[in-house]
Enzyme design. Structure first.
Site, PDB file in Angstrom:
ATOM      1  CG  ASP A   1      -0.369  -0.187   2.516  1.00 42.59           C
ATOM      2  OD1 ASP A   1       0.546  -1.028   2.625  1.00 42.59           O
ATOM      3  OD2 ASP A   1      -0.763   0.497   3.479  1.00 42.59           O
TER       4      ASP A   1
ATOM      5  CG  HIS B   1      -0.026  -1.453   7.810  1.00 45.41           C
ATOM      6  ND1 HIS B   1      -0.697  -0.301   7.483  1.00 45.41           N
ATOM      7  CD2 HIS B   1       0.420  -1.979   6.645  1.00 45.41           C
ATOM      8  CE1 HIS B   1      -0.668  -0.147   6.163  1.00 45.41           C
ATOM      9  NE2 HIS B   1       0.007  -1.138   5.631  1.00 45.41           N
ATOM     10  CG  HIS B   2       3.799  -2.950   6.418  1.00 45.76           C
ATOM     11  ND1 HIS B   2       3.353  -4.208   6.749  1.00 45.76           N
ATOM     12  CD2 HIS B   2       3.327  -2.720   5.145  1.00 45.76           C
ATOM     13  CE1 HIS B   2       2.648  -4.700   5.731  1.00 45.76           C
ATOM     14  NE2 HIS B   2       2.612  -3.820   4.758  1.00 45.76           N
TER      15      HIS B   2
ATOM     16  N   GLY C   1      28.593 -13.776  -1.021  1.00 40.60           N
ATOM     17  CA  GLY C   1      28.325 -15.216  -1.032  1.00 40.60           C
ATOM     18  C   GLY C   1      27.006 -15.646  -0.431  1.00 40.60           C
TER      19      GLY C   1
ATOM     20  N   GLY D   1      21.985 -31.862  -1.086  1.00 43.15           N
ATOM     21  CA  GLY D   1      22.246 -30.904  -0.010  1.00 43.15           C
ATOM     22  C   GLY D   1      23.463 -30.057  -0.244  1.00 43.15           C
TER      23      GLY D   1
ATOM     24  CD  GLU E   1      28.116 -24.474   4.157  1.00 47.72           C
ATOM     25  OE1 GLU E   1      29.333 -24.249   4.054  1.00 47.72           O
ATOM     26  OE2 GLU E   1      27.325 -23.712   4.731  1.00 47.72           O
TER      27      GLU E   1
HETATM   28  C1  TPP Z   1      22.110 -16.901   2.784  1.00 43.92           C
HETATM   29  C2  TPP Z   1      23.130 -17.956   3.054  1.00 43.92           C
HETATM   30  N1  TPP Z   1      22.884 -18.904   3.973  1.00 43.92           N
HETATM   31  C3  TPP Z   1      23.798 -19.862   4.209  1.00 43.92           C
HETATM   32  C4  TPP Z   1      24.976 -19.900   3.538  1.00 43.92           C
HETATM   33  C5  TPP Z   1      26.008 -20.984   3.827  1.00 43.92           C
HETATM   34  N2  TPP Z   1      26.208 -21.825   2.625  1.00 43.92           N
HETATM   35  C6  TPP Z   1      27.247 -21.609   1.799  1.00 43.92           C
HETATM   36  S1  TPP Z   1      27.308 -22.713   0.538  1.00 43.92           S
HETATM   37  C7  TPP Z   1      25.950 -23.507   1.126  1.00 43.92           C
HETATM   38  C8  TPP Z   1      25.453 -24.736   0.476  1.00 43.92           C
HETATM   39  C9  TPP Z   1      25.310 -24.690  -0.993  1.00 43.92           C
HETATM   40  O1  TPP Z   1      24.743 -25.920  -1.387  1.00 43.92           O
HETATM   41  P1  TPP Z   1      24.415 -26.180  -2.876  1.00 43.92           P
HETATM   42  O2  TPP Z   1      23.899 -24.972  -3.503  1.00 43.92           O
HETATM   43  O3  TPP Z   1      23.549 -27.391  -2.960  1.00 43.92           O
HETATM   44  O4  TPP Z   1      25.857 -26.441  -3.516  1.00 43.92           O
HETATM   45  P2  TPP Z   1      26.713 -27.798  -3.571  1.00 43.92           P
HETATM   46  O5  TPP Z   1      27.992 -27.525  -2.850  1.00 43.92           O
HETATM   47  O6  TPP Z   1      25.925 -28.892  -2.942  1.00 43.92           O
HETATM   48  O7  TPP Z   1      26.973 -28.028  -5.031  1.00 43.92           O
HETATM   49  C10 TPP Z   1      25.464 -22.893   2.277  1.00 43.92           C
HETATM   50  C11 TPP Z   1      24.282 -23.365   3.020  1.00 43.92           C
HETATM   51  C12 TPP Z   1      25.213 -18.880   2.608  1.00 43.92           C
HETATM   52  N3  TPP Z   1      26.331 -18.800   1.912  1.00 43.92           N
HETATM   53  N4  TPP Z   1      24.271 -17.936   2.367  1.00 43.92           N
HETATM   54 MG    MG Z   2      23.945 -29.321  -3.354  1.00 46.38          MG
END
Ligand code: TPP
Ligand code: MG
Length: 566
Positions: free
Chosen positions: A27, A113-114, A406, A462, A466
C-alpha cells in the site's frame, strides 16, 4: 518546471539509464506504481519477494550500469537488506526505493502497520545507513535535490543507496530541474592527475617485469579495455581475482589466469608475486580471494581504486581511474621485446567418459567447458558450482557472481535481472540444489517474461561444499529432494521449457545438444560426496580458519576430504 515527486523520481531513473523497476507492491508504494503505469516511464517486473527483487536489481545493474527496486515500508526493506548488503559488498549500484508511511503519520505520531508500533520512524533508514553509500527520507522540500544526490552517488560510488518515499507525497507537485540528469564523474584535479600518471608511468617504464592484477572494480568502473591496452603496450601479464573472473577476456594473449595466492596456477602466481612493479586495480583481499591469505603481493604494489591511487608513499586523491589509466597508457613506452613469460600449462585433454557412465563432477565440468561459447553470461552460486572459476572462458563472456558476499540463492534472482537487462545474450546459470531452494520461485518470473536461459542444477542432496567444512554425512547438510526439473511446468503451465534429468554422461550430452530457443533446465544427479579437489581443499582450509585448532574439523570422518588424501 513543476512535476510530481513520483514522476520526477521515475524520470530521473529513466535518465540514468534504468528501463525496468523490480519489486513487490504494497500500500505504501502503490501510488508510485500507478505513476509508473500512467507515465510508462519504466517497465515493471514484479518479483515473488523482496530478497529476489534486490538480487534482480543487482544482476540488472551488473549488465546495465545501474538498477532499481521498490518495496513497501519495513517488511520490504528488511527482506531486501541481505541483497542490498551484497550490492554494497560487491560494489554494485542499486537504488532501493521504499514506499514508506505517510509524512502525516510522522507529524501526528500515528502508529501505522509495517512498523514496530513503537512511535519511532527511523529504524529502516538507520538499518540501511550500514549497507548504502547514502540514504534519505524524501520530503517536498528535499526531493528535487535528494533524488539527484542519491542517483548520482550510486552511480559514482558503484554502491547502493536507499530512499524512503512517504506515500502521501508522491503526487505532490514540486519545482524540479528541467534539464536531464547527467551522469558524469567529476573531472580529476589536473595537477594530481599529472603527478599520479607520471609516478605510475615512471615505475612501470623502469620495471623489467611489470604486471597487472584486476579485481571487480575494474568492471564496475568500465576500465577493462584500458587495462588490456596497457598490458598490450607493455607486454605485461594480467591476472584477475576470482571476483573479477572474465573481466579481462580470457583469450587475450597477456591474460595469465586467476590469482588466488597458493591456490593459483604456478605461472599465474609467478607473474604476480615476482613482478618488480605490480599495478593492482581495486584489490580487496579476503580469505576466499587470496587462497586463505597465502597471497603475497610485492611490497611496492601500486594500488589504484575508482577515485584514488597509492604509489609508494604518495596517495593521490581527486583522480578518476579511467583518466589515470588513459594517461598511463600514453606515457609508458611501447615494449616489443619483453622476454616471454612461462606459458600456462595446456588444459589436459581428458578422455571422454563412456556415455553409460554415471555423471560425476569431473565429467560434468569437462562437458561444461565444451558447452561455453563466445558472449555467454555466466552465473555461479555458492557451492561446487565454483568449479566454473577454473574453466577457461571463450571471448566476451560476462561472469556474474557474489564472491565476497556469497549469499546462496543470489544467482537465481541475478539471472532474472540480467536477463531483463540483456535478453539478447545467452545466459547460463550454474547452481546447486541448496542455493536454488532459496530463491527458486523466481524461475516463475523468468518464465513469465519468456526468457530463455540455460539452467544447470546439481542435485547432490544438499550442501556438499559445506560438507568439506564440517558434517560430511550429518543431516544438517541434507535437504529435501525436490523434483527440480518439473518446476518449469509447475511455475508456467504451458511452458515450452525443455527439462532434463541427467544421471549418465550420455544423458548430459543429449541435454547439451538441445536447441537454445526456449528455457533449458538440466538437473544432474550427483553423489553428495562428489566434488573436485580445489573446492574441497578450499572448504577444508576454510574450516581451519573458521574453527581454529580446537574446532571439531579434525574429528574422524566429520569432514569431506579430497579423494587422494582420504
Ligand atoms: C544466505 C546464506 N545462507 C547460508 C549460507 C552458507 N552456505 C554456503 S554454501 C551452502 C550450500 C550450498 O549448497 P548447494 O547450492 O547445494 O551447492 P553444492 O555444494 O551442494 O553443489 C550454504 C548453506 C550462505 N552462503 N548464504
Ligand atoms: Mg547441493
Amino acid at each position: 518546471m513543476k512535476q510530481s515527486i513520483g514522476d520526477f523520481l521515475l524520470r530521473r531513473l529513466q535518465e540514468a539509464g534504468i528501463r525496468h523497476l523490480f519489486g513487490v507492491p504494497g500500500d505504501y508504494n502503490l501510488e508510485l506504481l500507478q505513476q509508473l503505469h500512467d507515465t510508462g516511464a519504466l517497465k515493471w517486473v514484479g518479483t515473488c519477494n523482496e530478497l529476489n527483487a534486490s538480487y534482480a536489481a543487482d544482476g540488472y545493474a551488473r549488465l546495465n550500469g545501474l538498477g532499481a527496486l521498490t518495496v513497501t515500508n519495513g517488511v520490504g526493506p528488511l527482506s531486501a537488506i541481505n541483497g542490498i548488503g551484497g550490492s554494497y559488498s560487491e560494489h554494485v549500484p542499486v537504488i532501493c526505493i521504499a514506499g514508506s508511511i505517510p509524512l502525516r503519520s510522522i507529524d501526528r505520531g500515528q502508529g501505522m502497520h509495517h512498523t514496530m508500533a513503537d512511535g519511532s520512524w527511523d529504524h529502516f533508514l538507520n538499518a540501511y545507513a550500514h549497507v548504502t553509500a547514502a540514504h534519505a527520507r524524501l520530503t517536498p522540500r528535499n526531493s528535487a535535490t535528494e533524488i539527484d544526490r542519491l542517483v548520482i552517488t550510486a552511480w559514482r560510488e558503484k554502491l547502493p543507496v536507499y530512499m524512503e518515499l512517504p506515500s502521501d507525497i508522491a503526487y505532490l507537485d514540486i519545482e524540479v530541474p528541467a534539464d536531464p540528469l547527467v551522469l558524469a564523474e567529476s573531472p580529476s584535479d589536473p595537477e594530481r592527475l599529472r603527478s599520479c600518471i607520471a609516478a605510475i608511468a615512471e615505475r612501470l617504464a623502469a620495471a623489467t617485469s611489470p604486471a597487472i592484477l584486476v579485481d571487480a572494480d575494474a568492471a564496475r568502473f568500465g576500465v577493462a579495455p584500458e587495462l588490456m591496452e596497457l598490458a598490450e603496450k607493455m607486454q605485461a601479464p594480467v591476472a584477475v581475482i576470482n571476483a573479477a573472473k572474465a573481466v579481462i577476456d580470457e583469450t587475450f594473449p597477456h591474460y595469465v589466469g586467476v590469482y588466488n595466492g597458493k591456490a593459483s596456477e604456478p605461472h599465474t602466481r609467478d607473474g604476480i608475486e615476482t613482478s618488480d612493479c605490480l599495478l593492482a586495480l581495486g584489490y580487496r583481499p579476503i580469505e576466499v580471494t587470496t587462497g586463505d591469505f597465502s597471497a603475497s603481493l610485492p611490497a611496492n604494489t601500486i594500488h589504484a581504486r575508482g577515485y584514488s591511487v597509492d604509489v609508494g608513499d604518495n596517495n593521490y586523491q581527486a583522480v578518476t581511474l579511467k583518466e589515470v589509466l588513459k594517461g598511463v597508457i600514453d606515457a609508458v613506452p611501447r615494449v616489443t621485446n619483453r622476454a616471454a613469460r612461462q606459458a600456462a600449462a595446456a588444459v589436459a585433454a581428458h578422455a571422454h567418459a563412456d556415455g553409460s557412465a554415471k555423471v560425476n563432477q569431473a565429467a560434468y565440468w569437462q562437458a561444461m567447458q565444451e558447452y561455453l561459447r563466445e558472449g555467454d553470461v555466466l552465473y555461479v552460486d555458492n557451492g561446487t558450482a565454483f568449479t566454473l572459476l577454473g574453466l577457461k572462458l571463450p571471448p566476451k563472456c560476462t561472469f556474474v557472481g557474489s564472491i565476497n558476499w556469497g549469499s546462496i540463492g543470489y544467482s537465481v534472482g541475478a539471472l532474472l535481472g540480467a536477463l531483463t537487462a540483456a535478453p539478447e545474450r545467452r545466459h547460463i546459470l550454474f547452481v546447486g540444489d541448496g542455493s536454488f531452494q532459496v530463491s527458486a520461485q523466481e524461475l516463475s518470473t523468468i518464465l513469465r517474461h519468456d526468457h530463455k536461459p540455460v539452467i544447470f542444477l546439481i542435485n547432490n542432496g544438499g550442501y556438499t561444499i559445506e560438507r568439506g567444512y564440517l558434517g560430511k554425512d550429518e543431516t544438517y547438510n541434507d535437504i529435501a529432494n525436490w523434483a527440480y526439473a518439473d518446476l518449469p511446468k509447475v511455475f508456467c503451465r504451458d511452458t515450452t521449457a525443455r527439462s532434463f534429468v541427467v544421471k549418465t554422461v550420455g544423458e548430459l550430452q543429449k541435454a547439451l545438444s538441445a536447441a537454445n530457443d526456449t528455457m533449458i533446465f538440466v538437473e544432474s544427479i550427483m553423489d553428495a560426496h562428489d566434488a573436485l579437489a580445489p573446492v574441497i581443499n578450499s572448504s577444508n582450509k576454510g574450516a581451519e580458519l573458521d574453527y581454529g585448532p580446537r574446532g571439531p574439523q579434525d574429528r574422524e570422518n566429520l569432514q569431506l576430504r579430497p579423494v587422494t588424501t582420504r
